[in-house]
Design a protein around this motif. Structure first.
Motif, PDB file in Angstrom:
ATOM      1  N   ILE A  84       0.837  -1.201   0.000  1.00  0.00           N
ATOM      2  CA  ILE A  84       0.000   0.000   0.000  1.00  0.00           C
ATOM      3  C   ILE A  84       0.870   1.248   0.000  1.00  0.00           C
ATOM      4  N   GLY A  85       1.925   1.245   0.814  1.00  0.00           N
ATOM      5  CA  GLY A  85       2.798   2.419   0.900  1.00  0.00           C
ATOM      6  C   GLY A  85       3.555   2.675  -0.380  1.00  0.00           C
ATOM      7  N   LEU A  86       4.173   1.640  -0.935  1.00  0.00           N
ATOM      8  CA  LEU A  86       4.981   1.801  -2.144  1.00  0.00           C
ATOM      9  C   LEU A  86       4.149   2.252  -3.339  1.00  0.00           C
ATOM     10  N   HIS A  87       2.931   1.755  -3.437  1.00  0.00           N
ATOM     11  CA  HIS A  87       2.155   1.975  -4.652  1.00  0.00           C
ATOM     12  C   HIS A  87       1.087   3.052  -4.535  1.00  0.00           C
ATOM     13  N   THR A  88       0.800   3.520  -3.318  1.00  0.00           N
ATOM     14  CA  THR A  88      -0.265   4.535  -3.190  1.00  0.00           C
ATOM     15  C   THR A  88       0.124   5.737  -2.341  1.00  0.00           C
ATOM     16  N   GLN A  89       1.256   5.677  -1.623  1.00  0.00           N
ATOM     17  CA  GLN A  89       1.581   6.744  -0.672  1.00  0.00           C
ATOM     18  C   GLN A  89       2.978   7.329  -0.862  1.00  0.00           C
ATOM     19  N   GLY A  90       3.657   6.973  -1.939  1.00  0.00           N
ATOM     20  CA  GLY A  90       4.982   7.537  -2.178  1.00  0.00           C
ATOM     21  C   GLY A  90       6.083   6.965  -1.316  1.00  0.00           C
ATOM     22  N   MET A  91       5.872   5.812  -0.694  1.00  0.00           N
ATOM     23  CA  MET A  91       6.924   5.181   0.105  1.00  0.00           C
ATOM     24  C   MET A  91       8.101   4.821  -0.795  1.00  0.00           C
ATOM     25  N   THR A  92       9.316   5.084  -0.318  1.00  0.00           N
ATOM     26  CA  THR A  92      10.514   4.727  -1.067  1.00  0.00           C
ATOM     27  C   THR A  92      10.967   3.319  -0.694  1.00  0.00           C
ATOM     28  N   LEU A  93      11.876   2.777  -1.503  1.00  0.00           N
ATOM     29  CA  LEU A  93      12.446   1.469  -1.178  1.00  0.00           C
ATOM     30  C   LEU A  93      13.147   1.501   0.172  1.00  0.00           C
ATOM     31  N   GLU A  94      13.871   2.573   0.427  1.00  0.00           N
ATOM     32  CA  GLU A  94      14.598   2.688   1.695  1.00  0.00           C
ATOM     33  C   GLU A  94      13.626   2.696   2.877  1.00  0.00           C
ATOM     34  N   GLN A  95      12.512   3.381   2.721  1.00  0.00           N
ATOM     35  CA  GLN A  95      11.525   3.413   3.793  1.00  0.00           C
ATOM     36  C   GLN A  95      10.880   2.041   4.002  1.00  0.00           C
ATOM     37  N   SER A  96      10.679   1.319   2.906  1.00  0.00           N
ATOM     38  CA  SER A  96      10.127  -0.032   3.014  1.00  0.00           C
ATOM     39  C   SER A  96      11.107  -0.951   3.738  1.00  0.00           C
ATOM     40  N   VAL A  97      12.395  -0.876   3.378  1.00  0.00           N
ATOM     41  CA  VAL A  97      13.407  -1.680   4.063  1.00  0.00           C
ATOM     42  C   VAL A  97      13.396  -1.360   5.560  1.00  0.00           C
ATOM     43  N   LYS A  98      13.317  -0.096   5.874  1.00  0.00           N
ATOM     44  CA  LYS A  98      13.303   0.315   7.279  1.00  0.00           C
ATOM     45  C   LYS A  98      12.102  -0.268   8.012  1.00  0.00           C
ATOM     46  N   MET A  99      10.936  -0.272   7.367  1.00  0.00           N
ATOM     47  CA  MET A  99       9.754  -0.832   8.012  1.00  0.00           C
ATOM     48  C   MET A  99       9.923  -2.329   8.261  1.00  0.00           C
ATOM     49  N   PHE A 100      10.438  -3.060   7.276  1.00  0.00           N
ATOM     50  CA  PHE A 100      10.663  -4.489   7.476  1.00  0.00           C
ATOM     51  C   PHE A 100      11.651  -4.734   8.617  1.00  0.00           C
ATOM     52  N   ARG A 101      12.651  -3.881   8.729  1.00  0.00           N
ATOM     53  CA  ARG A 101      13.663  -4.053   9.775  1.00  0.00           C
ATOM     54  C   ARG A 101      13.112  -3.694  11.156  1.00  0.00           C
ATOM     55  N   GLU A 102      12.454  -2.534  11.261  1.00  0.00           N
ATOM     56  CA  GLU A 102      12.108  -1.976  12.570  1.00  0.00           C
ATOM     57  C   GLU A 102      10.731  -2.404  13.072  1.00  0.00           C
ATOM     58  N   GLN A 103       9.783  -2.583  12.163  1.00  0.00           N
ATOM     59  CA  GLN A 103       8.431  -2.940  12.579  1.00  0.00           C
ATOM     60  C   GLN A 103       8.195  -4.444  12.579  1.00  0.00           C
ATOM     61  N   CYS A 104       8.899  -5.149  11.710  1.00  0.00           N
ATOM     62  CA  CYS A 104       8.654  -6.585  11.549  1.00  0.00           C
ATOM     63  C   CYS A 104       9.885  -7.430  11.832  1.00  0.00           C
ATOM     64  N   TYR A 105      10.987  -6.780  12.259  1.00  0.00           N
ATOM     65  CA  TYR A 105      12.161  -7.442  12.819  1.00  0.00           C
ATOM     66  C   TYR A 105      12.796  -8.441  11.845  1.00  0.00           C
ATOM     67  N   GLN A 106      12.895  -8.030  10.566  1.00  0.00           N
ATOM     68  CA  GLN A 106      13.534  -8.873   9.566  1.00  0.00           C
ATOM     69  C   GLN A 106      15.023  -8.531   9.475  1.00  0.00           C
ATOM     70  N   ASP A 107      15.844  -9.530   9.103  1.00  0.00           N
ATOM     71  CA  ASP A 107      17.260  -9.269   8.937  1.00  0.00           C
ATOM     72  C   ASP A 107      17.487  -8.428   7.687  1.00  0.00           C
ATOM     73  N   GLU A 108      18.686  -7.908   7.544  1.00  0.00           N
ATOM     74  CA  GLU A 108      18.987  -6.963   6.467  1.00  0.00           C
ATOM     75  C   GLU A 108      18.745  -7.541   5.079  1.00  0.00           C
ATOM     76  N   GLY A 109      19.253  -8.751   4.836  1.00  0.00           N
ATOM     77  CA  GLY A 109      19.109  -9.344   3.509  1.00  0.00           C
ATOM     78  C   GLY A 109      17.660  -9.587   3.142  1.00  0.00           C
ATOM     79  N   ASN A 110      16.888 -10.125   4.089  1.00  0.00           N
ATOM     80  CA  ASN A 110      15.482 -10.389   3.824  1.00  0.00           C
ATOM     81  C   ASN A 110      14.708  -9.096   3.639  1.00  0.00           C
ATOM     82  N   ALA A 111      15.009  -8.085   4.438  1.00  0.00           N
ATOM     83  CA  ALA A 111      14.314  -6.801   4.321  1.00  0.00           C
ATOM     84  C   ALA A 111      14.535  -6.184   2.948  1.00  0.00           C
TER      85      ALA A 111
END
Length: 565
Positions: free
Chosen positions: A466-493
């Motif tokens: 939703i963020g990437l395609h409708t709200q102007g979320m960047t790739l970097e912001q998406s990586v950050k969300m996977f890391r900080e909100q969903c606790y994924q490792d760097e490679g997976n994020a």
């Protein structure tokens, strides 16, 4: 030319069959449906092969502009003719609506999203020869000949793909395409050919190697051309709010406003974050959430994930049977293998045989870490034992493997062939939480953390799409969300964020799961509560794989299909 003639014949047959074949609406519908299936296989023969129709072996779709137009025309005609059927039985009316939604979803990707011209990932599935390699549906010599024909078709397909893709392209699309095409180049002339090393026919071996080399070169050249487009690459991957909403409606029958859909995703994220905090308080008292998940992630499977998953499958089957959760039809097996290099971007997936294949095992693939990563990143990528357990639940038992055992036996011919994204991934993801609720490894906080971690990953996919395609979320912001909100490792994020750009529908995991959970709640309230789970699961799986709002309409006997979370 022969392919074009076959496509034309399919269109003529489809156009003319709505008024013939039998005396009543049901007879006419069954004729139309069967013509539609055959016509679909003509315009997408690789899809037919995947379904087990090996009379289409060795053929690829026509990716030229003429071929793409023919496919779109076929689908438009199908929708128009199918909608004209009235007076059908309840089952036939359901199947009609099911077929229409599948065709409308295909048309969205072909025309509205325009993926043939802007997304290399559109082509990758059709270029996968795995069916010939791992499904032992015929003698090795027969499959080797089919693979040779497939390879001979690849250079023409590659030329069409290059002609179709229009620069500038999004950087993440280029990266996905180059990884995929390069992977095929290595795979075609390497491991794919080696599968048939035991075939003694020297002439066949010579033809196979020559065709594989030409196909590999075509893929390598296509990858090199695509990589050359990096200098003009953009970040213009977003569909935009209107087109994203249209995607949801056209492909899954979901018309929920985006703000409400986002709120649903955030609520599920919060539910799983709270559950994770509670379990971490038991498993790693006094540690932060990151320290806790790091401690769980350090619990690597002994012998590696392939060996561990092989052991997990019979244990999960026994659990499903003992707890009477869902019927397990047939005697088919699921085998575990390491993923081939061209598909390393997909951490784990299952390749089930199609409904026309009989007695063939499914293959559950698990990807190794990218060897170009440093040692620490590679180790982090290997799933923990708890995460692997619920990945095996998702892919095999009672997830995709079991779901396809049911869909291959559906009473609806359309249901045996067309299994949708939200239905399949929603069921598999739903299975993870359902198995924990049923008592799988009850009382083991580490295992529960593994299940929650998988749920959080899908929550971030949902919100990232939703963020990437409708709200102007960047790739970097998406990586950050996977890391900080969903606790994924760097490679997976990084992989997950990138996937969200070229696979905007990957919110379907959580979206499908939540619709199934709500449907279970509403249906079992009228059918025995917790004791009704098996009956609910069996009936849900009996439809094949339609958009879940259509399933809800059938099971709840509602007047219209609707998405309810």
């Amino acid at each position: 030319m022969r392919r074009l003639l076959l496509m034309g014949a399919a269109l003529v047959a489809l156009a003319g069959c709505s008024g013939g074949g039998g005396s009543g609406p049901q007879d006419k519908w069954s004729v139309f449906r069967d013509h539609a299936i055959e016509g679909w296989f003509q315009v997408d023969p690789q899809f037919a092969v995947y379904q087990g129709r090996h009379d289409f072996d060795g053929k690829l779709p026509d990716f030229t502009e003429v071929g793409l137009k023919t496919r779109a025309t076929f689908l438009h005609n199908l929708v128009t003719k199918a909608k004209a059927f009235n007076g059908l039985s309840a089952d036939d009316a359901f199947e009609r609506d099911y077929l229409v939604k599948v065709a409308e979803g295909q048309l969205f990707w072909l025309e509205e999203a325009d993926q043939p011209h802007n997304n290399p990932a559109f082509y990758l599935g059709s270029l996968d020869p795995n069916t010939y390699l791992t499904r032992e549906y015929a003698a090795p010599e027969v499959r080797a000949k089919a693979l040779t024909a497939f390879f001979r078709a690849v250079p023409q397909a590659a030329a069409a793909i290059r002609a179709n893709l229009k620069s500038p392209l999004p950087a993440s699309f280029i990266k996905r395409g180059t990884i995929g095409f390069d992977g095929y180049a290595d795979f075609y002339k390497g491991d794919a050919v080696k599968v048939f090393a035991g075939v003694k026919d020297e002439a066949l071996q010579k033809d196979l190697r020559a065709a594989a080399d030409a196909a590999a070169k075509a893929m390598a050249d296509l990858s090199a051309w695509l990589k050359s487009q990096e200098k003009t690459a953009t970040q213009g991957f977003a569909l935009g709010p209107a087109k994203f909403s249209r995607m949801l409606l056209a492909t899954e029958g979901v018309d929920t406003p985006l703000d409400q859909l986002e709120a649903v995703g955030k609520a599920d994220l919060k539910r799983n974050q709270d559950a994770l905090a509670a379990e971490c308080a038991k498993f790693a008292r006094g540690k932060t959430i990151v320290q806790c998940t790091d401690q769980v992630n350090a619990l690597k499977p002994k012998g590696g994930p392939v060996a561990a998953a092989t052991q997990q499958i019979p244990e999960l089957r026994d659990f499903v049977t003992k707890h009477d959760l869902v019927s397990i039809p047939g005697t088919e097996q699921a085998l575990v293998r390491e993923s081939p290099p061209f598909n390393w971007s997909n951490g784990a997936y299952i390749d089930p045989p199609g409904p026309f294949d009989k007695g063939i095992p499914s293959i559950y693939y698990i990807a190794p870490p990218d060897p170009s990563w440093d040692a620490a990143k590679q180790l982090a990528y290997i799933p923990s034992e708890p995460s692997l357990l619920f990945t095996t639940v998702h892919e095999v038992m009672p997830g995709h493997f079991l779901q396809f055992l049911h869909s291959n036996r559906s009473k609806f011919p359309i249901g045996r062939i067309f299994v949708g994204y939200a239905y399949a991934e929603g069921w598999a993801h739903y299975s993870e939480e359902m198995m924990w609720e049923a008592g799988l490894d009850a009382g083991n906080p580490a295992m529960h953390i593994g299940q929650i971690s998988e749920a959080l990953l899908r929550d971030c996919r949902f919100l990232s799409a939703i963020g990437l395609h409708t709200q102007g979320m960047t790739l970097e912001q998406s990586v950050k969300m996977f890391r900080e909100q969903c606790y994924q490792d760097e490679g997976n994020a990084e992989q997950q964020a990138g996937r969200g750009t070229y696979d905007p529908a990957y919110l379907n995991y959580t979206m499908g799961k939540l619709m199934i959970r709500k449907l279970r709640e509403d249906w079992t309230a009228q059918h025995g509560g917790r004791q009704g789970w098996k009956a609910f699961h069996d009936q849900f799986l009996s439809y094949g794989g339609p958009p879940i709002p259509l399933v809800r309409q059938q099971m709840m006997r509602e007047a219209t299909p609707k998405a309810v979370f």
